[in-house]
Design a protein around this motif. Structure first.
Motif, mmCIF file in Angstrom:
data_model
loop_
_atom_site.group_PDB
_atom_site.id
_atom_site.type_symbol
_atom_site.label_atom_id
_atom_site.label_comp_id
_atom_site.label_asym_id
_atom_site.label_seq_id
_atom_site.Cartn_x
_atom_site.Cartn_y
_atom_site.Cartn_z
ATOM 1 N N ARG A 1 0.839 -1.199 0.000
ATOM 2 C CA ARG A 1 0.000 0.000 0.000
ATOM 3 C C ARG A 1 0.873 1.248 0.000
ATOM 4 O O ARG A 1 2.053 1.186 0.353
ATOM 5 N N THR B 1 2.562 4.685 1.083
ATOM 6 C CA THR B 1 2.978 5.315 2.331
ATOM 7 C C THR B 1 2.464 6.752 2.341
ATOM 8 O O THR B 1 1.979 7.265 1.327
ATOM 9 N N VAL B 2 2.605 7.415 3.469
ATOM 10 C CA VAL B 2 2.182 8.821 3.580
ATOM 11 C C VAL B 2 2.960 9.685 2.594
ATOM 12 O O VAL B 2 2.402 10.551 1.915
ATOM 13 N N ASN B 3 4.273 9.450 2.497
ATOM 14 C CA ASN B 3 5.099 10.236 1.575
ATOM 15 C C ASN B 3 4.698 9.991 0.123
ATOM 16 O O ASN B 3 4.719 10.923 -0.696
ATOM 17 N N GLU B 4 4.324 8.753 -0.204
ATOM 18 C CA GLU B 4 3.909 8.443 -1.571
ATOM 19 C C GLU B 4 2.574 9.116 -1.913
ATOM 20 O O GLU B 4 2.352 9.510 -3.060
ATOM 21 N N LYS B 5 1.725 9.263 -0.924
ATOM 22 C CA LYS B 5 0.466 9.989 -1.143
ATOM 23 C C LYS B 5 0.747 11.455 -1.440
ATOM 24 O O LYS B 5 0.132 12.058 -2.330
ATOM 25 N N LYS B 6 1.686 12.023 -0.701
ATOM 26 C CA LYS B 6 2.067 13.419 -0.944
ATOM 27 C C LYS B 6 2.693 13.561 -2.333
ATOM 28 O O LYS B 6 2.403 14.519 -3.066
ATOM 29 N N LYS C 1 2.028 -0.587 -6.160
ATOM 30 C CA LYS C 1 1.150 -0.114 -5.103
ATOM 31 C C LYS C 1 -0.300 -0.484 -5.429
ATOM 32 O O LYS C 1 -0.769 -0.256 -6.548
#
Length: 205
Positions: A96, A98-103, A152
């Protein structure tokens, strides 16, 4: 029904129809391979997208043309990325975001939209509502391809959204074969998401 779907092709050059159908065949194979988490998603996808780079340039869908060129480049990257192994174990499994990948995804989406808007404005191509839709879809697919290359799970959600939007866009533009392709892509993407999610849950258990 047949006449309604395909009458637009009456005046199209035969070679363009052959290229479109060929691209669609390889596109369907590529998405099916993605669903199965099979590395053949990339070589088949390269053939599909390379053909569409030419066709979309002819159809003046510049956003989609650029994203297909990006697909070609990212497919080579993903091909390498998926083959990375450590002691015969795949180094990049399904996971899934990560927070950084969402940003990063939000940033990629925003920059893509800005770039495509600039291109359409420069060439004065904002002449039909499909140009605005194409801009949105390009941003969605840019992020989707990046996430797929990184294996992802969420890449499928973006493919589904982008595919659904693309169905009417291509139909209105007169490219029924491609519109039907995106309808099939939507179905495969839904099953792809469920299959990857199941694989991920099995690894967690």
């Amino acid at each position: 029904m047949f006449e309604w779907l395909f009458h637009q092709y009456a005046n199209y050059p035969t070679y363009e129809i052959v290229l479109e159908v060929t691209a669609i065949i390889f596109g369907l194979i590529s998405v099916w391979c993605a669903k199965k988490n099979n590395i053949w998603v990339f070589p088949t996808g390269i053939i599909n997208t390379a053909i569409y780079v030419y066709l979309l340039w002819k159809w003046t869908l510049l956003g989609d043309m650029m994203i297909n060129f990006y697909y070609v480049v990212m497919s080579f990257y993903g091909w390498y990325y998926w083959t990375r192994k450590k002691e015969n174990v795949v180094e990049i499994p399904i996971s899934r975001m990560t927070v950084n990948e969402k940003k990063d995804s939000i940033l990629i989406f925003a920059l893509t939209i800005l770039f495509v808007v600039s291109v359409y404005t420069f060439f004065d191509k904002f002449t039909h509502w499909t140009s605005y839709v194409d801009t949105l879809v390009t941003g969605i697919f840019f992020v989707g391809m990046w996430l797929m290359a990184k294996r992802k799970l969420e890449n499928w959600i973006l493919w589904i959204v982008g595919d659904v939007i693309s169905i009417p866009m291509y139909f209105v533009k007169g490219y029924s074969f491609t519109s039907i392709q995106y309808l099939i892509f939507t179905v495969i993407a839904i099953f792809g998401y469920l299959e990857w999610k199941r694989t991920l849950q099995q690894k967690i258990l």
